[in-house]
Design a protein around this motif. Structure first.
Motif, PDB file in Angstrom:
ATOM      1  N   PHE A   1      11.224  24.624  39.121  1.00  0.00           N
ATOM      2  CA  PHE A   1      11.164  23.267  39.689  1.00  0.00           C
ATOM      3  C   PHE A   1      12.243  22.347  39.111  1.00  0.00           C
ATOM      4  N   SER A   2      12.576  22.525  37.858  1.00  0.00           N
ATOM      5  CA  SER A   2      13.487  21.564  37.219  1.00  0.00           C
ATOM      6  C   SER A   2      14.944  21.794  37.615  1.00  0.00           C
ATOM      7  N   ILE A   3      15.343  23.033  37.914  1.00  0.00           N
ATOM      8  CA  ILE A   3      16.747  23.276  38.286  1.00  0.00           C
ATOM      9  C   ILE A   3      17.117  22.561  39.587  1.00  0.00           C
ATOM     10  N   PRO A   4      16.376  22.777  40.688  1.00  0.00           N
ATOM     11  CA  PRO A   4      16.752  22.032  41.903  1.00  0.00           C
ATOM     12  C   PRO A   4      16.541  20.537  41.765  1.00  0.00           C
ATOM     13  N   GLY A   5      15.492  20.134  41.040  1.00  0.00           N
ATOM     14  CA  GLY A   5      15.252  18.706  40.860  1.00  0.00           C
ATOM     15  C   GLY A   5      16.373  18.044  40.076  1.00  0.00           C
ATOM     16  N   ALA A   6      16.787  18.669  38.992  1.00  0.00           N
ATOM     17  CA  ALA A   6      17.860  18.093  38.172  1.00  0.00           C
ATOM     18  C   ALA A   6      19.177  18.094  38.941  1.00  0.00           C
ATOM     19  N   TYR A   7      19.424  19.144  39.720  1.00  0.00           N
ATOM     20  CA  TYR A   7      20.672  19.201  40.489  1.00  0.00           C
ATOM     21  C   TYR A   7      20.700  18.092  41.545  1.00  0.00           C
ATOM     22  N   ALA A   8      19.564  17.874  42.197  1.00  0.00           N
ATOM     23  CA  ALA A   8      19.514  16.832  43.229  1.00  0.00           C
ATOM     24  C   ALA A   8      19.766  15.456  42.620  1.00  0.00           C
ATOM     25  N   ILE A   9      19.159  15.186  41.481  1.00  0.00           N
ATOM     26  CA  ILE A   9      19.347  13.878  40.837  1.00  0.00           C
ATOM     27  C   ILE A   9      20.785  13.701  40.368  1.00  0.00           C
ATOM     28  N   ALA A  10      21.386  14.787  39.870  1.00  0.00           N
ATOM     29  CA  ALA A  10      22.731  14.679  39.309  1.00  0.00           C
ATOM     30  C   ALA A  10      23.818  14.685  40.366  1.00  0.00           C
ATOM     31  N   ARG A  11      23.618  15.375  41.497  1.00  0.00           N
ATOM     32  CA  ARG A  11      24.713  15.593  42.441  1.00  0.00           C
ATOM     33  C   ARG A  11      24.539  14.905  43.792  1.00  0.00           C
TER      34      ARG A  11
ATOM     35  N   ARG B   1      23.226  12.243  46.786  1.00  0.00           N
ATOM     36  CA  ARG B   1      23.068  10.801  46.944  1.00  0.00           C
ATOM     37  C   ARG B   1      21.942  10.538  47.929  1.00  0.00           C
ATOM     38  N   PHE B   2      20.915   9.820  47.515  1.00  0.00           N
ATOM     39  CA  PHE B   2      19.778   9.493  48.387  1.00  0.00           C
ATOM     40  C   PHE B   2      19.126   8.224  47.843  1.00  0.00           C
ATOM     41  N   ASN B   3      18.328   7.587  48.692  1.00  0.00           N
ATOM     42  CA  ASN B   3      17.654   6.348  48.289  1.00  0.00           C
ATOM     43  C   ASN B   3      16.672   6.630  47.152  1.00  0.00           C
ATOM     44  N   GLY B   4      16.723   5.808  46.112  1.00  0.00           N
ATOM     45  CA  GLY B   4      15.831   5.978  44.981  1.00  0.00           C
ATOM     46  C   GLY B   4      16.346   6.920  43.918  1.00  0.00           C
ATOM     47  N   GLN B   5      17.585   7.390  44.075  1.00  0.00           N
ATOM     48  CA  GLN B   5      18.103   8.339  43.097  1.00  0.00           C
ATOM     49  C   GLN B   5      18.184   7.723  41.707  1.00  0.00           C
ATOM     50  N   ALA B   6      18.682   6.488  41.614  1.00  0.00           N
ATOM     51  CA  ALA B   6      18.830   5.836  40.312  1.00  0.00           C
ATOM     52  C   ALA B   6      17.474   5.627  39.647  1.00  0.00           C
TER      53      ALA B   6
ATOM     54  N   LEU C   1      13.913  18.469  33.242  1.00  0.00           N
ATOM     55  CA  LEU C   1      14.700  17.701  34.210  1.00  0.00           C
ATOM     56  C   LEU C   1      15.703  16.801  33.491  1.00  0.00           C
ATOM     57  N   TYR C   2      15.239  16.136  32.461  1.00  0.00           N
ATOM     58  CA  TYR C   2      16.105  15.208  31.735  1.00  0.00           C
ATOM     59  C   TYR C   2      17.281  15.938  31.087  1.00  0.00           C
ATOM     60  N   MET C   3      16.998  17.096  30.485  1.00  0.00           N
ATOM     61  CA  MET C   3      18.067  17.841  29.816  1.00  0.00           C
ATOM     62  C   MET C   3      19.064  18.413  30.827  1.00  0.00           C
ATOM     63  N   LEU C   4      18.548  18.978  31.936  1.00  0.00           N
ATOM     64  CA  LEU C   4      19.434  19.659  32.877  1.00  0.00           C
ATOM     65  C   LEU C   4      20.254  18.673  33.716  1.00  0.00           C
ATOM     66  N   GLN C   5      19.664  17.526  34.090  1.00  0.00           N
ATOM     67  CA  GLN C   5      20.430  16.602  34.931  1.00  0.00           C
ATOM     68  C   GLN C   5      21.624  16.036  34.161  1.00  0.00           C
ATOM     69  N   GLY C   6      21.486  15.880  32.854  1.00  0.00           N
ATOM     70  CA  GLY C   6      22.635  15.449  32.059  1.00  0.00           C
ATOM     71  C   GLY C   6      23.722  16.501  32.029  1.00  0.00           C
ATOM     72  N   TYR C   7      23.311  17.761  31.949  1.00  0.00           N
ATOM     73  CA  TYR C   7      24.321  18.833  31.917  1.00  0.00           C
ATOM     74  C   TYR C   7      24.991  18.984  33.278  1.00  0.00           C
ATOM     75  N   PHE C   8      24.192  18.984  34.361  1.00  0.00           N
ATOM     76  CA  PHE C   8      24.772  19.115  35.711  1.00  0.00           C
ATOM     77  C   PHE C   8      25.738  17.974  36.005  1.00  0.00           C
ATOM     78  N   ARG C   9      25.409  16.764  35.524  1.00  0.00           N
ATOM     79  CA  ARG C   9      26.264  15.609  35.801  1.00  0.00           C
ATOM     80  C   ARG C   9      27.622  15.747  35.137  1.00  0.00           C
TER      81      ARG C   9
END
Length: 402
Positions: A214-224, A226-231, A281-289
């Protein structure tokens, strides 16, 4: 402060403080290893430390002279006027005094270094203080890590009569051989700890797999993407950690009781990722970004779709981060206690932490509880020490990219 920038002031002060730390440390260590009564004498430690610090500054206790200082400490301890009080037979008292004297004489030379006898420059003063603080930090770190583990291991090797006779005696009789490990044998043969180990292992592995799923696609979506509510999502990932788990305990208990998931391994496997997915999610989205956009754009231009880019480009580049997240989640699941204690009642389904809690009874010898704690600690400690290099690399890799 300028008054301290003088060798004749700094050396005795550092010596006095260092002797207090060492006498306390050696007294605790000797009490644990011999079972005899050792305690530091703070006032005499200050006096002896100041005198010996001056001796080191004057060069009288350097090189071969250090043995004179060590011998003086030993003689003072045996005579009852030393920095450490030894209410023990001659041999343990001699060992304790020799240990304290030798360690102080050797380490004090390193702390003072080439400090002059007169006025000190700012660099000379700060260098001596930093060496003193570094040594104190090492002792403090070793004490808070090793002493609890040492007490746990030594207690697990005792029998009931030895613990009743003197619970603070942590010496062991090596002549007993393998019989020292009888508590561990009884836990594995009579208390079902082999089953607890296996349950904790596969529950932790399943938690890791579900968390990554669950965290890999979630973190990738947040990091890469663009959609409403992303921030808002990016900033609120860790909000769940602001709510203590004990507050959620009752709703979880009621929900699992109503759905029949309480007292089942499936329920544990479903609830553990709730606590681990946010941090993953927190750790992976920082790395993907921090991964370069150009690499993925090149893949898209070569005809790959978004899922193929993730599978063939992003995930291989993220293996260090994935490994560190998996290891971290495994440790969280292995050590989790509150949910297992609340949701599991059947001993045949206990995890390791739940099994250890069941040993906390007046009807079960205390050494069994300590042996169970050792069994739970050693595997996860070995995994962490063995893979710590990869964990650190994965956590810091994202910070040096881009």
């Amino acid at each position: 402060m300028r008054a301290f920038h003088h060798g004749l002031v700094s050396a005795p002060i550092l010596g006095a403080l260092w002797m207090v730390i060492l006498s306390t440390t050696v007294a605790v260590a000797m009490s644990f290893t011999t079972g005899e009564a050792f305690r530091p004498s703070i006032l005499l430690s200050l006096v002896w430390g100041a005198v010996l610090g001056l001796g080191v500054l004057q060069g009288l206790l350097r090189g071969p002279g250090s043995w004179i200082g060590a011998a003086a400490v030993v003689a003072a301890i045996l005579g009852g006027l030393g920095p450490m009080v030894a209410e023990a037979p001659f041999v343990p008292a001699l060992m304790g005094g020799a240990l304290l004297g030798i360690v102080f004489a050797r380490t004090m030379v390193s702390i003072i270094g080439d400090m002059p006898r007169g006025a000190l420059t700012r660099h000379e003063f700060e260098a001596a203080v930093l060496r003193f603080l570094t040594g104190s930090g090492y002792i403090f770190f070793v004490a808070i890590v090793l002493i609890p583990f040492y007490v746990m291991v030594m207690t697990s090797l005792k029998n009931q009569s030895e613990l009743i006779q003197n619970p603070l005696d942590f010496s062991i009789d090596l002549s007993l051989g393998w019989e020292l490990f009888r508590s561990y044998r009884e836990l594995l043969t009579q208390f079902n700890f082999g089953s607890y180990l296996w349950t904790s292992f596969y529950v932790s592995v399943l938690t890791v797999l579900i968390t990554l799923l669950f965290s890999i696609p979630g973190a990738y979506a947040i990091a890469r993407l663009r959609f409403n509510g992303q921030a808002i999502m990016s900033r609120s990932i860790l909000l769940i950690y602001m709510v203590p788990m004990i507050v959620l305990a009752l709703p979880i208990y009621i929900a699992f009781s109503m759905t029949g998931l309480r007292n089942t391994i499936i329920g544990i496997v479903l609830i553990y990722p709730v606590t681990t997915i946010p941090v993953a999610l927190y750790m992976l989205q920082g790395y993907f970004r921090d991964l370069p956009h150009e690499i993925e754009e090149a893949g898209l231009m070569d005809g790959l779709n978004r899922l193929q880019v993730i599978w063939k480009i992003t995930l291989p580049l993220s293996l260090p981060a994935l490994a560190s997240v998996a290891l971290y989640v495994f440790m969280i699941a292995w050590n989790e206690f509150l949910l297992a204690f609340m949701l599991l009642d059947d001993p045949s389904k206990f995890t390791l932490t739940r099994g250890i809690a069941s040993l906390n009874s007046s009807e079960i010898p205390r050494q069994h509880l300590m042996a169970g704690s050792v069994i739970a600690t050693v595997p996860i400690m070995a995994i962490f020490l063995g893979l710590e290099r990869f964990l650190t690399k994965g956590m810091t890799a994202g910070g040096v990219k881009g």
